[in-house]
Write an enzyme that holds these catalytic residues in place. Structure first.
Site, short mmCIF file in Angstrom:
data_model
loop_
_atom_site.label_atom_id
_atom_site.label_comp_id
_atom_site.label_asym_id
_atom_site.label_seq_id
_atom_site.Cartn_x
_atom_site.Cartn_y
_atom_site.Cartn_z
CG ASN A 118 -4.61 16.92 -0.18
OD1 ASN A 118 -3.90 15.53 0.68
ND2 ASN A 118 -5.54 16.55 0.12
CB THR A 164 -2.40 13.75 5.34
OG1 THR A 164 -2.55 12.38 3.89
CG2 THR A 164 -0.46 13.84 5.44
CD GLN A 199 3.48 4.66 2.47
OE1 GLN A 199 3.78 5.47 1.75
NE2 GLN A 199 2.18 4.70 3.15
CE LYS A 216 4.52 8.00 -1.70
NZ LYS A 216 4.39 7.44 -0.58
N GLY A 245 -2.83 7.63 -4.34
CA GLY A 245 -2.30 9.49 -4.81
C GLY A 245 -0.35 9.98 -3.46
CG ASP A 246 3.51 11.41 -3.08
OD1 ASP A 246 3.64 10.23 -2.02
OD2 ASP A 246 4.45 12.09 -2.82
CE LYS A 306 -3.77 2.31 0.11
NZ LYS A 306 -3.74 2.60 -0.50
CB SER A 332 -5.33 4.52 2.04
OG SER A 332 -5.06 5.53 1.66
#
Ligand code: 2IT
Length: 449
Positions: free
Chosen positions: A241, A210, A111, A126, A165-166, A90, A381
């Site tokens: 964001n 976040t 991550q 990632k 997303g990133d 993930k 998520s």
């Protein structure tokens, strides 16, 4: 340092000499694990760490797309499936022109520990591309995303690997990628991606998560010091964001974000980014694709500092929320000289290792690490995945409540892990140790491969 740890770090340094970001995160995480490795000789015996620093699998793929003038372009796509011991891989996808294997690998490694800290069943991964979204039309973005998914779809799935997303990938890109996935698979497997629009399975609060999570974490730190968030000034970076979510939640709780930054410089708003109009304008700045923070200064009549970073501004709390290695030694010295008490990392690895050590050594300064502070994003998520697999939709209150609980647990687990190894109130080491422990247990239990 412990000889086994040094030898693993040396191995990574020599093998990844041209991937400095990856070496940096490995050095940072492993240096926290010394007391754990000494207490658990079984890890060295099984040479667990050498396996932990090697992605289970990482691949590249070709992504061809046609621009609006009929010219063809070829970019590189990446996916790093770093560690799947505790759940499906993930992690986000980053579309930015500076993306190369060292960036994807550092983000993947972070991550793994971050996802473990959430307490939820998600492994670490990632991906991304060196595609530069700046100035691209909507049609170009759509065609790029479709082509990207054509290459990636056979290697992901709701129980296999779940991208999100990133930087450079938001709800619009996720929508185009999900549409292509659905067309190729002929099935509505929406648990394959998170950060989706609400109409087709996205979770409420995911866009805010976040930033909200970072503020919930900050509240825990302040409580520990007997302080209240009300009235606090916060220096942030970026205007994406994450910073948007911090502005929203800080405002609700009576604090104010006074700086934003972009590639062009930073703005200082002494009244704070606190009104609905100002907060909504961040979204507009992002979707304009101009990538300029000066637009905020022009619109709201505040000061703009071209080419500078906001770390010289006096604020109660500093939250680097833009990108990796944003705060170097010079900025760290400035932050310390300003008497900042709370240094709360938000972006992935926003601080160079020497600057991070320097800040942690400042008497009275509290440093919180990004992999704990920003984990509310990926945790939400995982809540989105849970809703998708149950074919249910949770209310905003329900998701926010769970997010809040998860952030409190991450904070408490980090504090407890540091205490367990006599490290005192060390949120950085605590997060690394707590994140490590769960993945290590799972890897040991599943045998060597
Ligand atoms: O860095 C991160 O944790 C993210 N970009 C979010 C990952 C996710 O799967 O939601």
């Amino acid at each position: 340092m412990n000889a086994y740890l040094s030898s693993v770090i040396e191995h990574v340094r020599s093998r990844h000499a041209n991937e400095p970001e990856f070496v940096q995160t490995v050095e940072e995480v492993l240096s926290s694990l010394e007391p754990v490795i000494e207490k658990h000789p079984e890890y060295e015996k099984a040479d667990l760490l050498t396996r932990m620093v090697e992605p289970e699998r990482m691949f590249t793929f070709r992504v061809c797309w046609e621009d609006d003038n009929g010219n063809w372009h070829t970019n590189i796509g990446y996916r790093c499936q770093f560690n799947g011991a505790i759940g499906p891989y993930k992690g986000g996808l980053r579309f930015q022109k500076n993306v190369y294997p060292g960036i994807i690998k550092f983000l993947g490694f972070e991550q793994v520990f971050k996802n473990s800290l959430t307490g939820l069943p998600i492994g670490g991964g990632k991906g991304g591309s060196d595609f530069d979204p700046a100035g691209k039309s909507d049609g170009e973005i759509m065609r790029f995303c479709q082509s990207f998914m054509q290459a990636l779809y056979r290697y992901i799935g709701p129980d296999v690997d779940v991208p999100a997303g990133d930087m450079g990938v938001g709800a619009r890109e996720i929508g185009y990628m999900y549409g292509e996935y659905r067309r190729l698979k002929g099935a509505f497997e929406n648990g394959v991606l998170t950060g989706k629009g609400f109409s087709y399975g996205g979770s409420l609060i995911r866009p805010e998560a976040t930033g909200y999570g970072a503020v919930y974490y900050l509240e825990n730190v302040l409580k520990h010091e007997g302080e209240d968030i009300k009235g606090k000034t916060i220096a942030c970076a970026g205007f994406g964001n994450v910073t948007w979510g911090i502005c929203k939640k800080a405002t609700q709780l009576g604090a104010k974000v006074v700086t934003l930054s972009g590639p062009d410089g930073y703005i200082y708003d002494p009244d704070g980014v606190t009104t609905d109009e100002k907060i909504a304008y961040l979204v507009e700045m992002r979707s304009s694709g101009r990538n300029r923070v000066q637009d905020y200064a022009d619109k709201f009549g505040v000061q703009f500092f071209p080419g500078e970073k906001p770390w010289g501004v006096k604020a109660d709390v500093v939250m680097p929320s833009a990108m990796q290695n944003d705060v170097h030694m010079d900025q760290a010295k400035q932050i310390a000289a300003n008497g900042v008490k709370y240094y709360i990392e938000v972006a992935n690895m926003p601080t160079t290792n020497d600057a991070l050590r320097f800040l942690m050594d400042q008497p009275g300064m509290i440093v919180a690490p990004s992999k704990a502070v920003n984990a509310g994003g990926v945790a939400t998520s995982a809540l989105e995945m849970a809703q998708n697999s149950e074919r249910l939709v949770w209310t905003e209150e329900e998701v926010d409540k769970q997010l809040h609980q998860i952030m409190d647990t991450i904070y408490n687990m980090s504090v407890a892990a540091a205490e367990q190894y006599d490290l005192g109130y060390n949120l950085v080491a605590g997060a690394n140790i707590a994140g490590f422990q769960r993945v290590a247990d799972a890897m040991m239990a599943q045998g060597i491969f």
